[in-house]
Scaffold this active site. Structure first.
Site, mmCIF file in Angstrom:
data_model
loop_
_atom_site.group_PDB
_atom_site.id
_atom_site.type_symbol
_atom_site.label_atom_id
_atom_site.label_comp_id
_atom_site.label_asym_id
_atom_site.label_seq_id
_atom_site.Cartn_x
_atom_site.Cartn_y
_atom_site.Cartn_z
ATOM 1 N N GLU A 37 0.743 -1.170 -0.027
ATOM 2 C CA GLU A 37 -0.033 -0.065 0.116
ATOM 3 C C GLU A 37 1.079 1.206 -0.143
ATOM 4 O OE1 GLU A 37 -3.904 -0.903 2.491
ATOM 5 O OE2 GLU A 37 -2.069 -1.706 3.547
ATOM 6 N N GLU A 115 21.362 11.328 28.504
ATOM 7 C CA GLU A 115 20.783 10.457 27.183
ATOM 8 C C GLU A 115 22.012 9.184 26.951
ATOM 9 O OE1 GLU A 115 21.372 13.633 24.669
ATOM 10 O OE2 GLU A 115 19.598 14.836 25.248
ATOM 11 N N LYS A 117 24.728 7.401 24.990
ATOM 12 C CA LYS A 117 25.666 8.025 23.787
ATOM 13 C C LYS A 117 25.619 6.981 22.703
ATOM 14 C CE LYS A 117 30.485 9.687 23.517
ATOM 15 N NZ LYS A 117 30.723 9.228 22.187
ATOM 16 N N ASP A 119 26.687 5.311 19.290
ATOM 17 C CA ASP A 119 27.698 5.017 18.612
ATOM 18 C C ASP A 119 27.813 5.125 17.172
ATOM 19 O OD1 ASP A 119 30.605 4.618 18.531
ATOM 20 O OD2 ASP A 119 30.452 2.367 19.142
ATOM 21 N N TYR A 227 20.271 14.792 19.280
ATOM 22 C CA TYR A 227 20.588 15.223 20.647
ATOM 23 C C TYR A 227 20.921 16.431 21.040
ATOM 24 C CZ TYR A 227 25.187 13.836 18.830
ATOM 25 O OH TYR A 227 26.153 13.941 18.159
ATOM 26 N N LYS A 317 31.488 6.566 29.936
ATOM 27 C CA LYS A 317 31.865 5.394 28.957
ATOM 28 C C LYS A 317 31.762 4.172 29.764
ATOM 29 C CE LYS A 317 33.737 7.219 25.248
ATOM 30 N NZ LYS A 317 34.059 6.590 24.034
ATOM 31 N N CYS A 411 34.479 -29.501 0.409
ATOM 32 C CA CYS A 411 33.466 -28.949 1.462
ATOM 33 C C CYS A 411 33.511 -29.897 2.593
ATOM 34 C CB CYS A 411 31.931 -29.021 0.956
ATOM 35 S SG CYS A 411 30.569 -29.046 2.074
ATOM 36 N N CYS A 414 30.181 -32.195 2.892
ATOM 37 C CA CYS A 414 29.535 -33.141 1.764
ATOM 38 C C CYS A 414 31.064 -33.416 0.735
ATOM 39 C CB CYS A 414 28.723 -32.691 0.711
ATOM 40 S SG CYS A 414 29.434 -31.266 -0.211
ATOM 41 N N CYS A 429 31.038 -24.066 -1.547
ATOM 42 C CA CYS A 429 30.921 -25.279 -1.982
ATOM 43 C C CYS A 429 29.990 -25.362 -2.980
ATOM 44 C CB CYS A 429 30.280 -26.102 -0.599
ATOM 45 S SG CYS A 429 29.473 -27.671 -1.281
ATOM 46 N N CYS A 435 24.532 -31.308 -1.003
ATOM 47 C CA CYS A 435 25.156 -30.693 0.108
ATOM 48 C C CYS A 435 24.348 -30.826 1.276
ATOM 49 C CB CYS A 435 26.087 -29.650 0.161
ATOM 50 S SG CYS A 435 26.855 -29.173 1.671
HETATM 51 S S1 IVH Z 1 26.040 15.925 22.733
HETATM 52 C C1 IVH Z 1 28.457 19.915 22.980
HETATM 53 N N1 IVH Z 1 24.741 13.687 22.941
HETATM 54 O O1 IVH Z 1 29.491 11.771 20.960
HETATM 55 C C2 IVH Z 1 28.324 18.406 22.754
HETATM 56 N N2 IVH Z 1 26.708 13.824 21.942
HETATM 57 O O2 IVH Z 1 32.057 12.411 22.049
HETATM 58 C C3 IVH Z 1 27.822 17.829 21.904
HETATM 59 N N3 IVH Z 1 27.189 11.568 20.849
HETATM 60 O O3 IVH Z 1 30.361 14.238 18.753
HETATM 61 C C4 IVH Z 1 27.472 16.410 21.714
HETATM 62 N N4 IVH Z 1 25.409 10.500 21.689
HETATM 63 O O4 IVH Z 1 28.886 12.473 17.958
HETATM 64 C C5 IVH Z 1 25.907 14.443 22.585
HETATM 65 N N5 IVH Z 1 23.293 11.931 23.389
HETATM 66 C C6 IVH Z 1 24.534 12.512 22.791
HETATM 67 C C7 IVH Z 1 25.420 11.859 21.896
HETATM 68 C C8 IVH Z 1 26.493 12.223 21.396
HETATM 69 C C9 IVH Z 1 26.593 10.343 20.903
HETATM 70 C C10 IVH Z 1 28.436 11.740 20.201
HETATM 71 C C11 IVH Z 1 28.625 12.862 19.151
HETATM 72 C C12 IVH Z 1 29.729 13.753 19.755
HETATM 73 C C13 IVH Z 1 30.362 12.596 20.575
HETATM 74 C C14 IVH Z 1 31.428 13.425 21.520
#
Ligand code: IVH
Length: 672
Positions: A37, A115, A117, A119, A227, A317, A411, A414, A429, A435
């Protein structure tokens, strides 16, 4: 020809509808319409735009893809620099951060916005009068790269802010990333196509964002999470709290940091760190820590920056999930398409909440690149929390008798011959379905949930059935008897009957599922759906030639060849014909038209669903939404403060549902 007002209005409506469904699908994870849809809406808009090119606006969803490849990325200067964050690893670091903040502000207790962080990669998005006009990478923080065309392909980035009143200018900052599940699926596809697999979701996202050809980016499942806000000219932007600014963005259907919260003091920070840490492995994306930000924006300003990082925020971290162990052996696994994957068998080791005994080595080149040998001590890691992998070899600890891995010429399952095609990373294979390993995988795929959906037909059972030579092809499944099954390991009369019932149930299916279930190389779920829509029945598909195939949307020469090759094998044709004899094909729509002919009336405010969402969900299941109650009304869905319709429904003795019961009804129908 000039477009009439009506066409113009329809184009606008379609743009908004499609973006709304994008949001429900990608951000809310709650699609309310079926893929086909959605495709229909999309095709309708594309058709209008091709007839009236002047209606092809920059914010049209059709413009997400199709931009021309670039030679290089232009530079973009960030009006406000994109900074990085200082890291904290220990509780003492966090304590120091909180103390410095309190001292500088002269407060006893500070409120923080917290929040995860994410990756991924930092980017910035500019919206001018509500329209997405420019997207850039962070670069060195001052100058980044203009990746607008690539970011347009990211479905969770709105091309237009979803609101009547929009700011003159707002720059949204956040992270582009790939969800773990999307990453794994994409890697499986890469492997099936004999292409390079990505190391982890972050690398895959980075690679996708830096493509000069946006059509390549469009095929990668990227997401966006906001963020922060950069420059803004917006009268109604809250200027007091970071958390309010995030709520403000959320109002425009911008995905804002899930899991964000507001806490107080060191205690609040540490509780949040532990809470998210406990959930980390189960989150749909990778995070490498949590971020703490002073919530009050005036306080943020007062605290300011030291060199390249704010004093008002810190990244806390989580420890890297790594451990050292020994490679006991390197064996190869045979996949559904015959791909041979080298796997390191490890001395069991506990990493990030699980015990690892294997780690993938991806392919032969990867084994060489990392120079992993049998007997080596290695650092293993849960790659971006997803697949365990060997991070590196501790060369200085290599034992004298460490052995190199050799890709077998035959393989291991087989004995069939192994080939590695020119330019491919993957060895295969060549024995095909003779197989047993490939046969088992093919049968498991056939029975899998998104294919024929035979519940209870798992690995253990398929292993036994294939090893006993009771089944050689998926068609043989339907010749099994309950008695046969009941005699197998881990089976009893009851489970045997359940499997028999599941097999019987699976014979009522759609052509799309069946075509997917066949496991034709390069034919995934969505291609199977396209094939089913185009050909309509299995014989037409089986007998199509290349020209016919290429008429199917999204089917190119590679996919067409795979399908033709599959149907060129007489034994495949035989299996498909036999299976087709057992199956009662159902039209796709009928399976989902659980509300066909039913009429609904909505009244009052529902606690969670908007009226629009409720209507869309009813319509998606084939129901109708009427504006007034009559004897013909089947259901009245009533929320808070219902109007006279409610009274009338009562009077007529109609079925009245609250939101819970309504959702229950929908759920039951959509899983049928
Ligand atoms: S705030 C002035 N919030 O972490 C600060 N950064 O190590 C601006 N990142 O370059 C960043 N999650 O790519 C902020 N909840 C979050 C984040 C975040 C991931 C990354 C971002 C930044 C890096 C700094």
């Amino acid at each position: 020809m000039v477009a009439t007002g009506e066409v113009r209005a329809r184009a606008k409506e379609l743009r908004a509808l499609i973006e709304r469904h994008n949001y429900l699908y990608y951000v809310q994870d709650q699609p309310v319409i079926r893929d086909h849809e959605y495709d229909q809406l999309f095709r309708e808009l594309a058709a209008i735009e091709s007839e009236f090119p002047e209606l092809r606006t920059a914010d049209s969803p059709t413009q997400r893809v199709g931009a021309a490849p670039l030679d290089t990325f232009e530079a973009v200067r960030h009006e406000i620099p994109m900074l990085s964050l200082n890291n904290a690893f220990e509780e003492a670091d966090v304590e120091g951060f909180d103390r410095r903040v309190r001292d500088a502000l002269g407060l006893a207790d500070v409120e923080y916005a917290v929040e995860p962080k994410f990756d991924g990669l930092a980017i910035s998005l500019r919206y001018k009068e509500g329209v997405f006009v420019q997207g850039a990478t962070r670069g060195d923080g001052t100058v980044g790269e203009n990746v607008t065309a690539n970011l347009r392909t990211v479905r969770t980035i709105p091309l237009r802010l979803a609101a009547r009143e929009v700011p003159d200018l707002v720059e949204v900052r956040g992270e582009v990333l790939m969800f773990k599940e999307d990453f794994l699926r994409m890697n499986r596809q890469q492997q099936e196509h004999g292409e390079k697999e990505f190391i982890n979701p972050r690398n895959a996202a980075a690679g996708a964002l830096r493509q000069l050809d946006p059509s390549v980016t469009a095929k990668r499942p990227l997401r966006f999470i906001a963020y922060a806000i950069g420059v803004a000219k917006a009268n109604d932007l809250p200027r007091d709290l970071h958390s309010r600014q995030m709520d403000y963005l959320a109002r425009f259907a911008i995905p804002v940091a899930p899991g964000r919260a507001v806490v107080r003091g060191l205690r609040g920070l540490m509780d949040y760190y532990r809470e998210i840490g406990a959930k980390r492995a189960a989150l749909p994306y990778d995070i490498d820590g949590v971020v703490y930000k002073v919530n009050d924006l005036a306080c943020q300003k007062q605290l300011g920056f030291v060199s390249r990082a704010p004093r008002f925020a810190v990244a806390h971290k989580y420890p890297a999930e790594e451990a050292v162990t020994r490679v006991l052996d390197i064996t190869v696994q045979v996949g559904r398409t015959g791909a041979l994957t080298p796997v390191a068998r490890l001395e069991p080791v506990f990493v990030g909440g699980v015990t690892l005994t294997n780690a993938t080595l991806h392919n032969e080149d990867e084994v060489r690149r990392k120079d992993v040998r049998i007997g080596d001590r290695v650092v293993v890691r849960r790659a971006g929390d997803v697949i365990p992998e060997v991070a590196r070899v501790l060369l200085e600890q290599r034992p004298g008798d460490a052995r190199e891995f050799v890709m077998p010429a035959r393989c291991p399952v087989c004995g069939g011959s192994v080939e590695r095609a020119e330019g491919e990373a993957v060895s295969r294979c060549t024995a095909g379905l003779t197989c047993p390993a490939q046969r088992k995988q093919a049968i498991l795929h056939f029975a899998s949930r998104r294919a024929m959906d035979v519940e209870g037909l798992g690995e253990k059972l398929v292993d036994q059935l294939v090893d006993k030579n009771w089944i050689r092809t998926p068609a043989d499944l339907y010749q099994l008897s309950a008695e046969q099954l009941a005699g197998l390991d881990r089976m009893g009369a009851k489970s045997a009957n359940n499997v028999m019932a599941a097999l019987e149930k699976s014979t009522h299916t759609t052509l799309a599922r069946f075509a997917h279930a066949l496991g034709i190389r390069n034919v995934g779920e969505s291609t199977a759906r396209d094939l089913a829509t185009h050909f309509g029945d299995i014989n037409a598909l089986m007998n199509a030639n290349e020209e016919d195939m290429l008429r199917v949307p999204d089917v190119g020469p590679v996919v067409a060849r795979s399908i033709l090759e599959f149907f060129a094998v007489p034994s495949n044709r035989e299996v498909v014909s036999t299976l087709a004899g057992y199956i009662r094909f159902e039209p796709e729509a009928q399976r989902h038209a659980g509300l066909a002919g039913k009429s609904f009336v909505l009244t009052g405010t529902l606690p969670n669903l908007s009226r629009e969402e409720a209507s869309m969900r009813i319509q998606a299941l084939g129901g109708k939404v009427a504006s007034s109650v009559s004897k013909k009304t089947d259901y009245v869905v009533a929320g808070m403060d219902p109007g006279s319709k409610y009274a009338k429904a009562k009077e007529l003795g109609l079925a009245i549902l609250d939101e819970d019961r309504f959702l229950h009804l929908l759920d039951n129908l959509s899983t049928q």
